[in-house]
Design a protein around this motif. Structure first.
Motif, mmCIF file in Angstrom:
data_model
loop_
_atom_site.group_PDB
_atom_site.id
_atom_site.type_symbol
_atom_site.label_atom_id
_atom_site.label_comp_id
_atom_site.label_asym_id
_atom_site.label_seq_id
_atom_site.Cartn_x
_atom_site.Cartn_y
_atom_site.Cartn_z
ATOM 1 N N TYR A 1 144.022 8.432 27.849
ATOM 2 C CA TYR A 1 144.092 9.737 28.253
ATOM 3 C C TYR A 1 142.959 10.565 28.364
ATOM 4 N N PRO A 2 142.064 9.967 29.450
ATOM 5 C CA PRO A 2 140.688 10.568 29.685
ATOM 6 C C PRO A 2 140.620 12.011 30.157
ATOM 7 N N GLU A 3 141.774 12.435 30.515
ATOM 8 C CA GLU A 3 141.779 13.910 30.894
ATOM 9 C C GLU A 3 141.768 14.922 29.343
ATOM 10 N N ARG A 4 141.757 14.383 28.428
ATOM 11 C CA ARG A 4 141.902 15.041 27.178
ATOM 12 C C ARG A 4 140.253 14.870 26.428
ATOM 13 N N ALA A 5 139.506 13.761 27.299
ATOM 14 C CA ALA A 5 138.262 13.596 26.559
ATOM 15 C C ALA A 5 137.101 13.829 27.674
ATOM 16 N N ALA A 6 135.822 13.602 27.311
ATOM 17 C CA ALA A 6 135.171 14.051 28.343
ATOM 18 C C ALA A 6 133.800 12.777 27.854
ATOM 19 N N ASN A 7 133.813 11.624 28.859
ATOM 20 C CA ASN A 7 132.792 10.714 28.531
ATOM 21 C C ASN A 7 131.466 11.040 29.136
ATOM 22 N N PRO A 8 130.563 10.717 27.837
ATOM 23 C CA PRO A 8 128.956 10.931 28.102
ATOM 24 C C PRO A 8 128.382 9.996 29.057
ATOM 25 N N ILE A 9 128.959 8.563 28.678
ATOM 26 C CA ILE A 9 128.287 7.590 29.439
ATOM 27 C C ILE A 9 127.859 7.709 30.962
ATOM 28 N N PRO A 10 128.844 8.066 31.676
ATOM 29 C CA PRO A 10 128.277 8.311 33.215
ATOM 30 C C PRO A 10 127.075 9.562 33.240
ATOM 31 N N LEU A 11 127.332 10.473 32.606
ATOM 32 C CA LEU A 11 126.095 11.419 32.614
ATOM 33 C C LEU A 11 124.992 10.686 32.091
ATOM 34 N N LEU A 12 124.869 9.918 31.159
ATOM 35 C CA LEU A 12 123.810 9.191 30.498
ATOM 36 C C LEU A 12 123.106 8.289 31.471
ATOM 37 N N LEU A 13 124.069 7.423 32.205
ATOM 38 C CA LEU A 13 123.305 6.639 33.336
ATOM 39 C C LEU A 13 123.007 7.353 34.721
ATOM 40 N N ARG A 14 123.560 8.345 34.904
ATOM 41 C CA ARG A 14 123.101 9.108 36.033
ATOM 42 C C ARG A 14 121.595 9.782 35.788
ATOM 43 N N LEU A 15 121.348 10.487 34.579
ATOM 44 C CA LEU A 15 120.204 10.870 34.145
ATOM 45 C C LEU A 15 119.156 9.758 34.107
ATOM 46 N N LEU A 16 119.462 8.903 33.373
ATOM 47 C CA LEU A 16 118.608 7.431 33.667
ATOM 48 C C LEU A 16 118.036 7.175 34.870
ATOM 49 N N ALA A 17 118.924 7.157 35.865
ATOM 50 C CA ALA A 17 118.652 6.783 36.992
ATOM 51 C C ALA A 17 117.679 7.955 37.751
ATOM 52 N N ALA A 18 118.091 9.090 37.472
ATOM 53 C CA ALA A 18 117.118 10.389 38.100
ATOM 54 C C ALA A 18 115.643 10.105 37.281
ATOM 55 N N LEU A 19 115.567 9.842 36.090
ATOM 56 C CA LEU A 19 114.212 9.591 35.429
ATOM 57 C C LEU A 19 113.376 8.278 35.914
ATOM 58 N N THR A 20 114.090 7.478 36.471
ATOM 59 C CA THR A 20 113.318 6.165 36.875
ATOM 60 C C THR A 20 113.397 5.788 38.436
ATOM 61 N N ALA A 21 113.914 6.535 39.136
ATOM 62 C CA ALA A 21 114.332 6.337 40.562
ATOM 63 C C ALA A 21 113.025 6.445 41.191
ATOM 64 N N ALA A 22 112.245 7.436 41.072
ATOM 65 C CA ALA A 22 111.157 7.912 42.041
ATOM 66 C C ALA A 22 109.720 7.267 40.912
ATOM 67 N N PRO A 23 108.606 6.661 41.545
ATOM 68 C CA PRO A 23 107.547 6.435 40.572
ATOM 69 C C PRO A 23 107.038 7.846 40.181
ATOM 70 N N LEU A 24 106.389 7.535 39.034
ATOM 71 C CA LEU A 24 105.779 8.702 38.359
ATOM 72 C C LEU A 24 104.553 9.016 39.219
ATOM 73 N N ASP A 25 103.774 8.150 39.688
ATOM 74 C CA ASP A 25 102.422 7.976 40.465
ATOM 75 C C ASP A 25 102.124 6.638 41.144
ATOM 76 N N GLN A 26 101.001 6.807 41.771
ATOM 77 C CA GLN A 26 100.643 5.231 42.264
ATOM 78 C C GLN A 26 99.403 4.823 41.750
ATOM 79 N N GLY A 27 98.962 5.155 40.504
ATOM 80 C CA GLY A 27 97.731 4.928 39.684
ATOM 81 C C GLY A 27 96.553 5.565 40.334
ATOM 82 N N THR A 28 95.495 5.386 39.642
ATOM 83 C CA THR A 28 94.254 6.151 39.863
ATOM 84 C C THR A 28 93.276 5.090 40.052
#
Length: 393
Positions: A206-233
């Motif tokens: 009965y997924p309509e009665r719940a709210a699964n946090p895992i898809p959000l967690l995966l989306r946020l992790l992808a957002a944090l790691t998708a682009a390099p933070l920098d190219q080094g110095t």
């Protein structure tokens, strides 16, 4: 000198100084330095929720410049002693190597620079005999632990007493393949974070009665790691985020969990502070659309006492590199790689370099270093002292 370095190394290795226990190691070193003419001070620091830590400060001389040597006598646990070839606190010598927990990290280097200093002072080394400088030691028992009651507080204590340092060498195992191939001139910072997605528990049928946090967690992790933070110095590699755990704590197949958590660590260069890096990650999470119906998240960071730092190469760097070249024939690479060290605290007080033994076996079963490397390191440290205190022509 070389014989005393080996003897002192073995004596230190026989002290079971697993953090936070001293195991007698500071007493062994203190007695050695006192015999060489150093004034010594044992200082205990405390912090709520952490064990008290014993530290050692020693100095000989009353004038500037002051060259400090810094290090730690505490070591990591040995694991299963039965897996060791020798007693991990035996200081045994076999096949040209000294075995024991802390041989590489970093009792071998402490023995080498203590023996070098004693030999230099006893031999009335060039310049020092004329009262043109001082040698200091900053030794803690809290580097492998929380690092709250060690070098950071010892530096503050010394500063309040009027002690000033012109340069410092930390004896961490900086060398890679061969003694002398690397000097550390800085370190990356380290920031720990936790990303927690919150949902609503329910039955998987009965997924309509719940709210699964895992898809959000995966989306946020992808957002944090998708682009390099920098190219080094110029002196640092690119900053890097590594996810180290993802967990829901859910043992059931038929239950949508209420929350899911990920933990991560970032090793960052001198383009960032802990605060600016945290702000950038919060921006990325928000831009990813961090909230949906019934699901939200928290992004939090642990207190950071490990900022990135750099000691710009200068005449002191050249002096140390030349001493290494003269003994080993190697031109050391100037590096900022590896984990954190107590140099991150010392850099606020004076320019600091890290130079010590090869670290291939540090923290491992059968940790060991070559006897000849300990002897050679002591000779290099003595050469540094001779150059540093050489009178101006």
């Amino acid at each position: 000198m070389s014989a005393s370095a080996i003897d002192l190394c073995r004596a230190l290795l026989r002290c079971p100084s697993v953090t936070p226990q001293d195991g007698g190691a500071l007493g062994v070193l203190e007695a050695f330095l006192k015999a060489a003419g150093f004034a010594t001070h044992r200082v205990v620091f405390s912090e709520p929720g952490t064990p008290d830590i014993d530290n050692l400060y020693a100095r000989i001389g009353v004038t500037a410049p002051v060259l400090a040597f810094a290090g730690h006598t505490d070591v990591v646990p040995v694991g299963d002693p039965a897996r060791w070839r020798f007693d991990p606190f035996g200081g045994e010598i076999a096949e040209g190597a000294i075995f024991g927990r802390g041989a590489a990290d970093m009792k071998g280097a402490i023995a080498a620079f203590a023996a070098a200093a004693a030999d230099f002072v006893g031999g009335h080394g060039s310049g020092y005999a004329e009262g043109k400088g001082s040698i200091a030691f900053l030794i803690t028992g809290d580097e492998e632990g929380p690092a709250l009651n060690g070098t950071q507080k010892l530096l503050a204590w010394a500063h309040e007493r009027g002690e000033r340092f012109d340069h410092c060498i930390v004896g961490e195992p900086s060398s890679r393949a061969r003694l002398g191939d690397t000097i550390k001139i800085g370190r990356r910072g380290s920031l720990n974070g936790t990303l927690e997605a919150h949902g609503r528990q329910g039955h998987v049928a009965y997924p309509e009665r719940a709210a699964n946090p895992i898809p959000l967690l995966l989306r946020l992790l992808a957002a944090l790691t998708a682009a390099p933070l920098d190219q080094g110095t110029a002196h640092f590699s690119a900053s890097n985020l590594e996810v180290v755990s993802v967990d829901t704590g859910n043992p059931a197949f038929n239950v949508i969990p209420a929350q899911s958590r990920a933990r991560f660590n970032i090793r960052f260069n001198d383009l960032w502070s802990a605060e600016s890096l945290a702000a950038e990650l919060r921006r990325r999470a928000a831009a990813a659309g961090g909230r949906t119906d019934g699901v939200g998240y928290d992004l939090t960071f642990e207190p950071c006492n490990a900022p990135s730092f750099i000691t710009e190469p200068d005449a002191f760097t050249t002096l140390v590199a030349q001493a290494i070249r003269d003994k080993t024939g190697l031109t050391p690479e100037l590096s900022t790689t590896g984990g954190t060290s107590d140099a991150r605290f010392i850099c606020a007080f004076c320019p600091v370099l890290e130079f010590g033994l090869p670290g291939a076996t540090m923290h491992m079963v059968d940790e060991h270093v070559a006897v000849n490397d300990v002897k050679a390191l002591a000779e290099i440290y003595k050469a540094v002292l001779e150059r540093y205190f050489q009178p101006a022509d």
